[in-house]
Motif scaffolding. Structure first.
Motif: not given
Length: 457
Positions: A320-323, A328-331, A389-390
């Motif tokens: 599922v998409p998650w930000t 940035a958003e990623r699945e 991005g984390t």
């Protein structure tokens, strides 16, 4: 003059007349072409000193220049190895074979006649970084200038690890202690200082590893306990009515995974070894998911990654998409419960770990130590996209992370987690030392690399 070099210089002066005499005898009636030096000889020298110059290539780098270059590397306490070989030295699998013969993790540079190239273990320096270092010095025709420029650039490149202990030990020379003492008190003092520096660096890194392992111990113990509780709640008995061989096999695999995880964690001495623990737990949870499906008469589940938000939730059911808070958003793969929470606009149940007493953060923002833990659950293939991005994702892409916790996204140190200067023997990734000599467009020209008889260098 440093201790290790003092001892080597003493030995050279001691045996030089005998070597010269032997060479003179061997040269009588010999053809003009010389036999290539056996790589075991080169490797033996590199285990005692960072720079080796083949006798047939002595016109490329003088002994005094070689010693100055070696002093520079030893002073920096970095795992850099330099070999200067004649132009006609065989090139097939040269880097790979030299790395195997030395058995030492590090950055290897070879000047071959008027050509130059380098390779490194990925835990020491990335392939891109090595290529950039080589490209930067490809225009330097003078061997002394080229090698010094390369070493200077390399020493500024945040190499993973430190110099091998054999350089400070001086190797097993068999020289009488009184003879070494005669070389001078200054040499001894220099050797003691160099050894103390190397030892201090290693002790600091070991302390950092122990602290990282301590943090992981807490998290992994929670995981093992949670899995044990799942086994208890399952309440499966191999002899119960309706149980078949497939169910019993699932249950046995789950029990084996539980015991394996406990055993591996008890034996772990380095952070990267935790990867095998969480990998075993994930295997066990999938076996439980299969067993549950068989008992309920449902289709067997697809083998998927665990829930990204907390691997204790078990295998995921969807992406599922998650930000994240920043990024940035990623699945991401999620369990059924977290999928429902996200669909309702609620926050998922995120696994948090303690960063400092009383403070908890999501594992992906808690520091580099949790890389091996996550790597065991998710493997190297999908993790980069999940963590981009984390804090953890950013740290894992650096050479310093690879040196401390493994070799990066690809395998997280799955083989052994060796860092620069460690003795690994033949246990290394051969891909790090493959490819044609010169890589095709650098190393002194484009007419010798990337193919022909130089392939596989």
């Amino acid at each position: 003059m440093k201790g290790a070099f003092g001892r080597r210089l003493f030995l050279r002066l001691l045996i030089a007349p005998f070597v010269a005499a032997a060479l003179a005898v061997l040269s009588v009636g010999a053809p003009s072409a010389h036999a290539a030096t056996d790589l075991s000889t080169v490797a033996e020298s590199l285990r005692e000193s960072p720079v080796y110059v083949d006798p047939a290539a002595s016109d490329l780098l003088s002994s005094s220049d070689a010693e100055a270059l070696a002093d520079k590397i030893e002073d920096a306490d970095e795992p850099v190895f330099v070999a200067v070989l004649p132009a006609d030295h065989p090139t097939e699998d040269l880097f790979r074979n030299l790395r195997t013969e030395t058995g030492l993790t590090g950055l290897y540079a070879i000047r071959l006649g008027d050509r130059f190239d380098a390779r490194a273990d990925s835990s020491v320096l990335s392939q891109d970084a090595v290529a950039n270092l080589v490209t930067a010095v490809r225009g330097a025709g003078d061997p002394k200038a080229q090698l010094n420029d390369f070493v200077d650039d390399a020493l500024r490149s945040n190499l993973g690890g430190s110099a091998p202990s054999s350089w400070s030990d001086g190797g097993d020379t068999g020289v009488d202690a009184a003879a070494l003492a005669a070389a001078g008190a200054v040499v001894v003092a220099g050797g003691v200082g160099a050894y103390a520096l190397v030892r201090r660096n290693r002790l600091r890194k070991e302390a950092e590893r122990r602290e990282a392992l301590r943090k992981l111990q807490v998290v992994v113990d929670e995981d093992i306990t949670a899995f044990g509780e799942e086994l208890d709640r399952l309440d499966f008995h191999p002899a119960e009515a309706g149980a078949d061989d497939a169910m019993r096999a699932d249950y046995e695999r789950a029990l084996d995974a539980y015991e394996e995880a406990k055993s591996l964690m008890a034996a772990a001495t380095r952070p990267e070894e935790v990867r095998a623990v969480t990998q075993a737990l994930e295997d066990g949870r999938f076996s439980l998911a299969q067993l549950t499906a068989r008992r309920e008469g449902r289709p067997l589940p697809e083998r998927r990654a665990p829930c990204f938000f907390d691997p204790r939730h078990g295998p995921s059911v969807a992406d599922v998409p998650w930000t994240p808070g920043v990024g940035a958003e990623r699945e991401v793969p999620v369990c059924a419960a977290d999928q429902a929470r996200l669909a309702d606009g609620r926050d998922p149940m995120i696994r948090e770990v303690e960063t400092v007493p009383g403070a908890r953060r999501p594992y992906w923002d808690a520091g580099p130590a949790y890389g091996p833990w996550a790597g065991g659950y998710f493997g190297g293939g999908i993790l980069p996209g999940l963590l981009v991005g984390t804090m953890l994702g950013s740290m894992m892409a650096t050479p310093s992370y690879a040196a401390m916790y493994g070799t990066g996204y690809g395998d997280f140190g799955a083989a052994a987690g060796y860092e620069g200067g460690d003795v690994s023997g033949a246990d290394f990734d051969t891909d790090d030392f493959s490819g044609g000599f010169g890589g095709g467009d650098y190393g002194g020209g484009g007419d010798f690399g990337g193919g022909g008889d130089f392939g596989g260098f």
